[in-house]
Scaffold this motif. Sequence first.
Motif, PDB file in Angstrom:
ATOM      1  N   ASP A 248      62.969 121.066  27.805  1.00  0.00           N
ATOM      2  CA  ASP A 248      63.262 120.618  29.178  1.00  0.00           C
ATOM      3  C   ASP A 248      63.036 119.107  29.238  1.00  0.00           C
ATOM      4  OD1 ASP A 248      63.601 120.136  31.831  1.00  0.00           O
ATOM      5  OD2 ASP A 248      62.256 121.755  32.519  1.00  0.00           O
ATOM      6  N   VAL A 249      64.120 118.356  29.352  1.00  0.00           N
ATOM      7  CA  VAL A 249      63.988 116.900  29.347  1.00  0.00           C
ATOM      8  C   VAL A 249      63.343 116.392  30.621  1.00  0.00           C
ATOM      9  CG1 VAL A 249      65.958 116.610  27.819  1.00  0.00           C
ATOM     10  CG2 VAL A 249      66.326 116.635  30.293  1.00  0.00           C
ATOM     11  N   SER A 250      63.232 117.258  31.626  1.00  0.00           N
ATOM     12  CA  SER A 250      62.681 116.808  32.911  1.00  0.00           C
ATOM     13  C   SER A 250      61.178 116.955  32.970  1.00  0.00           C
ATOM     14  CB  SER A 250      63.319 117.603  34.068  1.00  0.00           C
ATOM     15  OG  SER A 250      64.720 117.433  34.074  1.00  0.00           O
ATOM     16  N   THR A 251      60.614 117.925  32.221  1.00  0.00           N
ATOM     17  CA  THR A 251      59.186 118.204  32.393  1.00  0.00           C
ATOM     18  C   THR A 251      58.356 118.031  31.132  1.00  0.00           C
ATOM     19  OG1 THR A 251      59.601 120.547  31.968  1.00  0.00           O
ATOM     20  CG2 THR A 251      59.664 119.804  34.279  1.00  0.00           C
ATOM     21  N   ASP A 252      58.970 118.117  29.935  1.00  0.00           N
ATOM     22  CA  ASP A 252      58.191 117.974  28.713  1.00  0.00           C
ATOM     23  C   ASP A 252      57.621 116.564  28.604  1.00  0.00           C
ATOM     24  OD1 ASP A 252      58.786 120.540  28.149  1.00  0.00           O
ATOM     25  OD2 ASP A 252      60.137 120.128  26.448  1.00  0.00           O
ATOM     26  N   GLN A 253      56.416 116.493  27.955  1.00  0.00           N
ATOM     27  CA  GLN A 253      55.726 115.208  27.841  1.00  0.00           C
ATOM     28  C   GLN A 253      55.403 114.896  26.377  1.00  0.00           C
ATOM     29  OE1 GLN A 253      52.205 115.229  30.244  1.00  0.00           O
ATOM     30  NE2 GLN A 253      53.283 115.760  32.150  1.00  0.00           N
ATOM     31  N   LEU A 254      55.366 113.605  26.098  1.00  0.00           N
ATOM     32  CA  LEU A 254      54.961 113.125  24.772  1.00  0.00           C
ATOM     33  C   LEU A 254      53.502 112.703  24.850  1.00  0.00           C
ATOM     34  CD1 LEU A 254      55.616 112.094  21.847  1.00  0.00           C
ATOM     35  CD2 LEU A 254      56.129 109.882  22.929  1.00  0.00           C
ATOM     36  N   HIS A 255      52.703 113.174  23.851  1.00  0.00           N
ATOM     37  CA  HIS A 255      51.296 112.786  23.807  1.00  0.00           C
ATOM     38  C   HIS A 255      51.023 112.084  22.487  1.00  0.00           C
ATOM     39  CE1 HIS A 255      47.084 113.042  25.126  1.00  0.00           C
ATOM     40  NE2 HIS A 255      46.815 113.110  23.807  1.00  0.00           N
ATOM     41  N   LEU A 256      50.217 110.994  22.550  1.00  0.00           N
ATOM     42  CA  LEU A 256      49.915 110.195  21.352  1.00  0.00           C
ATOM     43  C   LEU A 256      48.453 109.817  21.381  1.00  0.00           C
ATOM     44  CD1 LEU A 256      52.008 107.411  19.764  1.00  0.00           C
ATOM     45  CD2 LEU A 256      49.663 106.903  20.411  1.00  0.00           C
ATOM     46  N   ASP A 257      47.785 110.020  20.214  1.00  0.00           N
ATOM     47  CA  ASP A 257      46.400 109.583  20.038  1.00  0.00           C
ATOM     48  C   ASP A 257      46.315 108.699  18.808  1.00  0.00           C
ATOM     49  OD1 ASP A 257      45.395 110.836  22.206  1.00  0.00           O
ATOM     50  OD2 ASP A 257      44.762 112.646  21.119  1.00  0.00           O
ATOM     51  N   ILE A 258      45.324 107.801  18.817  1.00  0.00           N
ATOM     52  CA  ILE A 258      45.059 106.963  17.659  1.00  0.00           C
ATOM     53  C   ILE A 258      43.664 107.296  17.163  1.00  0.00           C
ATOM     54  CG2 ILE A 258      44.790 104.594  16.818  1.00  0.00           C
ATOM     55  CD1 ILE A 258      46.769 103.673  18.834  1.00  0.00           C
ATOM     56  N   TRP A 259      43.557 107.512  15.822  1.00  0.00           N
ATOM     57  CA  TRP A 259      42.302 107.956  15.237  1.00  0.00           C
ATOM     58  C   TRP A 259      41.896 107.026  14.111  1.00  0.00           C
ATOM     59  CZ3 TRP A 259      39.781 112.037  17.416  1.00  0.00           C
ATOM     60  CH2 TRP A 259      40.555 112.807  18.320  1.00  0.00           C
ATOM     61  N   ASP A 260      40.573 106.979  13.929  1.00  0.00           N
ATOM     62  CA  ASP A 260      40.035 106.251  12.773  1.00  0.00           C
ATOM     63  C   ASP A 260      39.794 107.269  11.665  1.00  0.00           C
ATOM     64  OD1 ASP A 260      38.832 104.301  11.140  1.00  0.00           O
ATOM     65  OD2 ASP A 260      36.852 104.982  11.828  1.00  0.00           O
ATOM     66  N   HIS A 261      40.395 107.043  10.516  1.00  0.00           N
ATOM     67  CA  HIS A 261      40.312 108.016   9.417  1.00  0.00           C
ATOM     68  C   HIS A 261      38.946 107.935   8.737  1.00  0.00           C
ATOM     69  CE1 HIS A 261      41.357 110.442   6.019  1.00  0.00           C
ATOM     70  NE2 HIS A 261      41.201 109.419   5.159  1.00  0.00           N
ATOM     71  N   ASP A 262      38.347 109.136   8.509  1.00  0.00           N
ATOM     72  CA  ASP A 262      37.057 109.229   7.820  1.00  0.00           C
ATOM     73  C   ASP A 262      37.328 109.624   6.376  1.00  0.00           C
ATOM     74  OD1 ASP A 262      34.524 109.518   6.996  1.00  0.00           O
ATOM     75  OD2 ASP A 262      33.905 110.940   8.556  1.00  0.00           O
ATOM     76  N   ASP A 263      36.735 108.881   5.448  1.00  0.00           N
ATOM     77  CA  ASP A 263      36.995 109.143   4.035  1.00  0.00           C
ATOM     78  C   ASP A 263      36.449 110.494   3.578  1.00  0.00           C
ATOM     79  OD1 ASP A 263      38.277 106.776   3.731  1.00  0.00           O
ATOM     80  OD2 ASP A 263      36.468 105.671   3.106  1.00  0.00           O
ATOM     81  N   ASP A 264      35.410 111.045   4.326  1.00  0.00           N
ATOM     82  CA  ASP A 264      34.831 112.317   3.921  1.00  0.00           C
ATOM     83  C   ASP A 264      35.801 113.464   4.133  1.00  0.00           C
ATOM     84  OD1 ASP A 264      32.588 110.954   3.239  1.00  0.00           O
ATOM     85  OD2 ASP A 264      31.587 111.295   5.181  1.00  0.00           O
ATOM     86  N   VAL A 265      36.633 113.359   5.123  1.00  0.00           N
ATOM     87  CA  VAL A 265      37.608 114.411   5.415  1.00  0.00           C
ATOM     88  C   VAL A 265      38.973 113.811   5.268  1.00  0.00           C
ATOM     89  CG1 VAL A 265      38.439 116.075   7.095  1.00  0.00           C
ATOM     90  CG2 VAL A 265      36.003 115.491   6.996  1.00  0.00           C
ATOM     91  N   SER A 266      39.738 114.290   4.353  1.00  0.00           N
ATOM     92  CA  SER A 266      41.055 113.714   4.116  1.00  0.00           C
ATOM     93  C   SER A 266      41.997 114.088   5.230  1.00  0.00           C
ATOM     94  CB  SER A 266      41.606 114.209   2.780  1.00  0.00           C
ATOM     95  OG  SER A 266      41.879 115.592   2.850  1.00  0.00           O
ATOM     96  N   LEU A 267      43.021 113.273   5.366  1.00  0.00           N
ATOM     97  CA  LEU A 267      44.044 113.516   6.394  1.00  0.00           C
ATOM     98  C   LEU A 267      44.808 114.793   6.076  1.00  0.00           C
ATOM     99  CD1 LEU A 267      45.348 112.447   8.947  1.00  0.00           C
ATOM    100  CD2 LEU A 267      46.960 111.164   7.518  1.00  0.00           C
TER     101      LEU A 267
END
Length: 1116
Positions: A248-267
């Motif tokens: 639905d182009v009228s109601t769907d939303q785009l969500h974006l987050d920015i994260w700092d990568h931790d070397d202990d847990v891989s992406l």
Amino acid sequence: MTTLLEIKSSVLRQVQVRPSFRRRTEGEPGSTSTDPQEPTAGAWKPGDGVEFFAQMRLILKKGEGRQSLPCPEVLLCSGSPAPAEPVDPNRGLRALTQEEVEMLYEEALYTVLYRAGTMGPDQVDDQETLLGYLQQVFGTSPEEHAEAIERVKKAKAPTYALKVSVMRAKNLLAKDPNGFSDPYCMLGILPASGALQEPGPHKEQRFSFRKGSKRGGPLPAKCIQVTEVKSSTLNPVWKENFLFEIEDVSTDQLHLDIWDHDDDVSLVEACRKLNEVIGLKGMSRYFKQIVKSARANGTAGPTEDHTDDFLGCLNIPIRRDTGMSQRGRSGFLSYMLLLSRLLQFEHRSQEPNSSGWRGELSGPAATVLCLHGAQSNLSALQLAVLHWQVSSRHHQTCTLDYGYLLGLLEDMQAHWEEASSLPQEQEESLADSFCAFLEFGLQLLRQLRDYFPATSSTAVHRLELLLKCLSKMQLFQPSFEICPFETELNMDIAAALKRGNREWYDRLLNTRSPREQPGPLRLAGLVELADAVYEDLQSCYGIYASLFHSIVEIDFFTLTFRQLERLVAEEAWVLTEELSPKMTLEVASGLFELYLTLADIQSFWSSIPGRESRSLALAGIHAPFLPAVKLWLQVLRDQARWRLQGAVDVDTLEPMDASCKHSSSAATASLCFSLIQELWARLAWPDPAQAQALGTQLSQDLCEATLFYTELLRKKVDAQPGATGEAVSEPLCVVLNNVELLRKAAGQALRGLAWPEATSALEGALPRPLLSCAQALDEDLQQEVHTVTAHLTSKMVADIRKYVQHISLSPDSIQNDEAVAPLMKYLDEKLALLNASLVKENLSRVLEALWELLLQAILQALSANLDVSADFYGRFHFTLEALVNFFHAEGQGLPLESLRDGSYKRLEEELRLHQCSTRECIEQYYLDKLKQRCLEQNRFGRLSVRCHYEAAQQRLAVEVLHAADLPPLDANGLSDPFVIVELGPPHLFPLVRSQRTQVKSRTLHPVYDELFYFSVSAEACRRRSACVLFTVMDHDWLSTNDFAGEAALGLGSIGGIARPQVGGSARARQPVTLHLRRPRAQVKSALRMLEGRTNKEAQEFVKRLKELEKCMEADP
């Protein structure tokens, strides 16, 4: 005197003579004939020469712009529109069938009806406007339009997708101990049913997708995608693209987050856990857990404060339900057909007949194309390729502006780094468009002169843009797997230019000088052909050469010059061989004109730095033209005489206008000479020996024509009746001005006929034959000027004598200025007329002649009045000084040096002597002898003497030592010299008699060594005029002694008079060498003055001199 005071420096008005280019060749001595002859009848055709010189001026006018390299500003003389280029409807895209047109129409309607998102500020947002525009483009009726819309609405709606580009972030928070972070982005679509009602973090939901995985197909909807991790930065740059399906182009939303990568847990592990979340609610909870964790770790503020904007485009469909898509037509092809249709409609509606249309689309057209491109998921490169393909094809059917096409190529070049994503089918289509445009461009370059004339700045600018388009296409060659160019571009262009040069030349040759015509008829056409070739070469050098060299690196001028010069030379060689046995005056004239143009072509090449003409086909072309040139110069000689005679016949000997003082015939003659000079410069004959012969003959002909003109003038003025009592003749003044004008014009023309001479020592010096010819002509014309001047002033002789006689007869009671006033008034009036009628040079000559007439008139008056009162001579002395001031006119008239020279000195001397006493005249006689200087010191020989005064005996010792280099006065080449020694003046030495040496027979170097004593006082010797006079005579036994020479030595400078004699013998003193001379006029003038006096002392002095002469004749 007021007239001469107003004389200013006037400039002789004459016809301007163009500066000439001097050709230098070796010369032979030539002679100038001064005997004018009548022109030969029938040389060209009898007449006044007007037609001949008019034709000559036309020939020379062609060469006015050929003396230097062409200037683009001169060649580009027109800003008119460029000629229409050839168009061919068959070179455009394939014509669509009716069914294909209907399908394309539905495709366009589908694009408008199922559009989504917000339009840009320059686009049309109104749907009805867009639909109405499409109806106009496709030309459908309202019923057909409504039916098409219904069919489109029944079709399946498209599936929408969102294309997201993550570009960069700025000023993120530092999460790592090193003061930086390792940021990456997580983004996904939140459908309307799963959107949170309150702001807060979403539950984390992972999807296993890394950058570098395949992006060619659509990704599953409702997925979360991540960017690369950018290590140790707070300002990361990603520039990554993602695609998300949307329900639905009228109601769907785009969500974006920015994260700092931790070397202990891989992406990779984070994304794996994200896949374990099931359902939309689970994904929301996962987002919330991530946000809580971030807040617990001390993250302050919402994440959005640390992110940069991202770029994205809505409404990118994945599937379309249209007729064209059902038949497998790609969006690329659909867009191409739709763009072609719109472009044709826009061009017809905006500027249907203009070749300068730059493809400006209206708002509805731009909107429809933007929607279709976005919905077809076409990249920027694909859009650029489509616009180039359609526009370049459309240009070949309906001309566009090359600047627009160049802009399309530059736009395509800017996106060419994405060429790897261009499918092979589309690359082949682009290559085909390049080949088609190259073929079209080469066709235009073959007809360069027709479609891009050098005289039109608009056409030249179009040519520049076309070459830039072709050059820009060459840059794409290394990127094509299927190369559209078989050879290098510049080789193709050079081949097209050569072929075009030959076609242009053959077309001119067949039109103007067909080979099937006889030689005399072809000659005129070949002259026109050579002129056209020269003008074309000028255009090539001044306009085209720089464009081809700078853009496609082709030496167009050299290519064209070599080709055309060889073709013209071949044609000229063939024609001259054919016409040489049939030489007539008409053929000679045509060949002469042809040679001038061929020489201009050759010199054009040589004038370019670094070019050498010996390798040209035209080298040596002058040889077969020599007979024609000689015959033409003979025609020129005869026609010049006819022209001068005709000009004199119609001349009224009146000034042409108020601004000049010569008549019409002088202007005509000056112009003829100027044309002859310019003709020689144009001829520039290359062979030195032949140039010397031609130049010598031409200079002689010019001199003869000049003298012929002066004789015609003299006859004409002699035939005119003179006005009674007219002292200043206006026709004579005009003739004098004409001769002066012609003297300058002929001199300038002769200097312009110079040729190089190997023996010439000075740079720019005239060859000896030409120099002698010019000098002889100048002397003849100067003599003619003096003759006319004397004729002009002779009419004033009687009046001048009358006024001088008036001065001599004026009584002593009249003041001097009153006695001189009638003469001064007469001169003032006549000189006012002369000043108005004569140029400055001639006025000076007339003033000099009048000055001499006045001096002679006064001398005659003095000789007619002997032994008169001193007041009489004082009055004439006053008159002389008044005339000097009058003729000098405070520096505006004659210079004082010339006024006080010649007869003036004689007159002044006589006036001075007339005012002196008899003894003063006698003393002046001896002073004049002392003042004499020998001009030629060895002409009459030398005499060595030694003189000193012996105070004790009160006598003067004169020792005659020897003589040398005496003139031979006898038939045997020798002389019998002796020396007479006497003191003078007689009244200072009344008791002293003359003495003489012995005769030395048959020698020119006699040795005497004889000493003579004269008893005289020292006081008499100190007088200024006291001198000892030595007269050398040649003794003849049977006839009168001959005078060899004389010398005088002043007594005031000898030893014992000038300084006391101190010790030593007088004979030890150095001898004095005297140069012998003859008495001059100023010495004889004093003697004549004494002869005219009746007093006893004067008569006795003259008698004594005569007795001395008799003694000279007696035997020694």
